[in-house]
Enzyme design. Structure first.
Site, mmCIF file in Angstrom:
data_model
loop_
_atom_site.group_PDB
_atom_site.id
_atom_site.type_symbol
_atom_site.label_atom_id
_atom_site.label_comp_id
_atom_site.label_asym_id
_atom_site.label_seq_id
_atom_site.Cartn_x
_atom_site.Cartn_y
_atom_site.Cartn_z
ATOM 1 N N CYS A 56 4.493 38.859 -20.785
ATOM 2 C CA CYS A 56 5.014 37.987 -21.836
ATOM 3 C C CYS A 56 6.358 38.500 -22.364
ATOM 4 O O CYS A 56 6.681 39.690 -22.258
ATOM 5 C CB CYS A 56 4.025 37.915 -22.987
ATOM 6 S SG CYS A 56 2.573 36.909 -22.668
ATOM 7 N N GLU A 58 7.219 38.929 -25.451
ATOM 8 C CA GLU A 58 7.050 39.910 -26.528
ATOM 9 C C GLU A 58 6.820 41.301 -25.947
ATOM 10 O O GLU A 58 7.302 42.301 -26.492
ATOM 11 C CB GLU A 58 5.852 39.529 -27.404
ATOM 12 C CG GLU A 58 5.996 38.187 -28.112
ATOM 13 C CD GLU A 58 5.388 37.031 -27.314
ATOM 14 O OE1 GLU A 58 5.551 36.998 -26.082
ATOM 15 O OE2 GLU A 58 4.764 36.170 -27.946
ATOM 16 N N CYS A 92 -0.403 39.382 -27.310
ATOM 17 C CA CYS A 92 0.877 39.767 -27.926
ATOM 18 C C CYS A 92 0.748 39.969 -29.430
ATOM 19 O O CYS A 92 1.471 40.777 -30.008
ATOM 20 C CB CYS A 92 1.963 38.751 -27.579
ATOM 21 S SG CYS A 92 2.482 38.939 -25.856
HETATM 22 N N1 THU Z 1 4.017 33.585 -22.739
HETATM 23 C C1 THU Z 1 4.805 34.495 -23.389
HETATM 24 O O1 THU Z 1 5.784 34.991 -22.837
HETATM 25 N N2 THU Z 1 4.462 34.831 -24.653
HETATM 26 C C2 THU Z 1 3.396 34.298 -25.333
HETATM 27 O O2 THU Z 1 3.098 34.754 -26.434
HETATM 28 C C3 THU Z 1 2.657 33.177 -24.760
HETATM 29 C C4 THU Z 1 2.841 32.970 -23.311
HETATM 30 C C5 THU Z 1 4.356 33.238 -21.357
HETATM 31 C C6 THU Z 1 3.377 33.743 -20.333
HETATM 32 C C7 THU Z 1 3.598 32.793 -19.188
HETATM 33 O O3 THU Z 1 4.672 33.298 -18.404
HETATM 34 C C8 THU Z 1 4.036 31.507 -19.855
HETATM 35 O O4 THU Z 1 4.387 31.840 -21.186
HETATM 36 C C9 THU Z 1 2.962 30.416 -19.870
HETATM 37 O O5 THU Z 1 1.778 30.898 -20.394
#
Ligand code: THU
Length: 133
Positions: A56, A58, A92
């Site tokens: 993610c 974060e 996260c």
């Molecule tokens: N994702 C994030 O980067 N942060 C979050 O808090 C929620 C989800 C990303 C993970 C994945 O690459 C995409 O969003 C779809 O879930």
């Protein structure tokens, strides 16, 4: 630094989001952290053909912060694709909690403005370092 520091953080998150590697979900996320010393640390989601290996935004921003020698998030901005607010996922929230303090705020774009949350708003009754102590 000129201007509103939170707006500046949104710009940093937007710049990182543009570099996100999200070919599988198509959902690009950017995050940016501001620390006490004024340093800014940004991250984006980095997906992988082996789906669970993806990370993610974060997580990337927090890793950059720790590598840069900082351990406390003062402000963190998260932005996703589209107009809806991009709340941090559960994992996260836990990552943010690890590096949070009383002043930590999570800022999201919502309803045409900015909405700000404490980590207690997002992750009440958290398991954390104090639990282990
Ligand atoms: N994702 C994030 O980067 N942060 C979050 O808090 C929620 C989800 C990303 C993970 C994945 O690459 C995409 O969003 C779809 O879930």
């Amino acid at each position: 630094m000129m201007g509103d520091p939170i707006e500046y953080l949104f710009l940093a998150a937007r710049a990182a989001q543009a570099n996100a590697h999200a070919p599988y979900s198509g959902f690009k996320v950017g995050a940016a952290i501001r620390c006490e010393d004024g340093s800014i640390h940004a991250g984006c989601n980095v997906e992988n053909a082996a789906y669970p290996v993806g990370t993610c935004a974060e997580a990337g921003a927090i890793a950059a912060m720790v590598a840069g020698g900082q351990q406390e998030i003062i402000d963190i901005v998260v932005i996703g694709s589209g107009d809806k607010p991009c709340f941090p996922c559960g994992a996260c929230r836990q990552r943010i909690f690890e590096f949070s303090g009383p002043r930590t705020r999570v800022h999201l774009r919502a309803n045409g403005g900015i909405e700000s949350f404490t980590i207690g708003d997002l992750l009440p009754h958290a398991f954390g370092p104090a639990t282990l102590a």
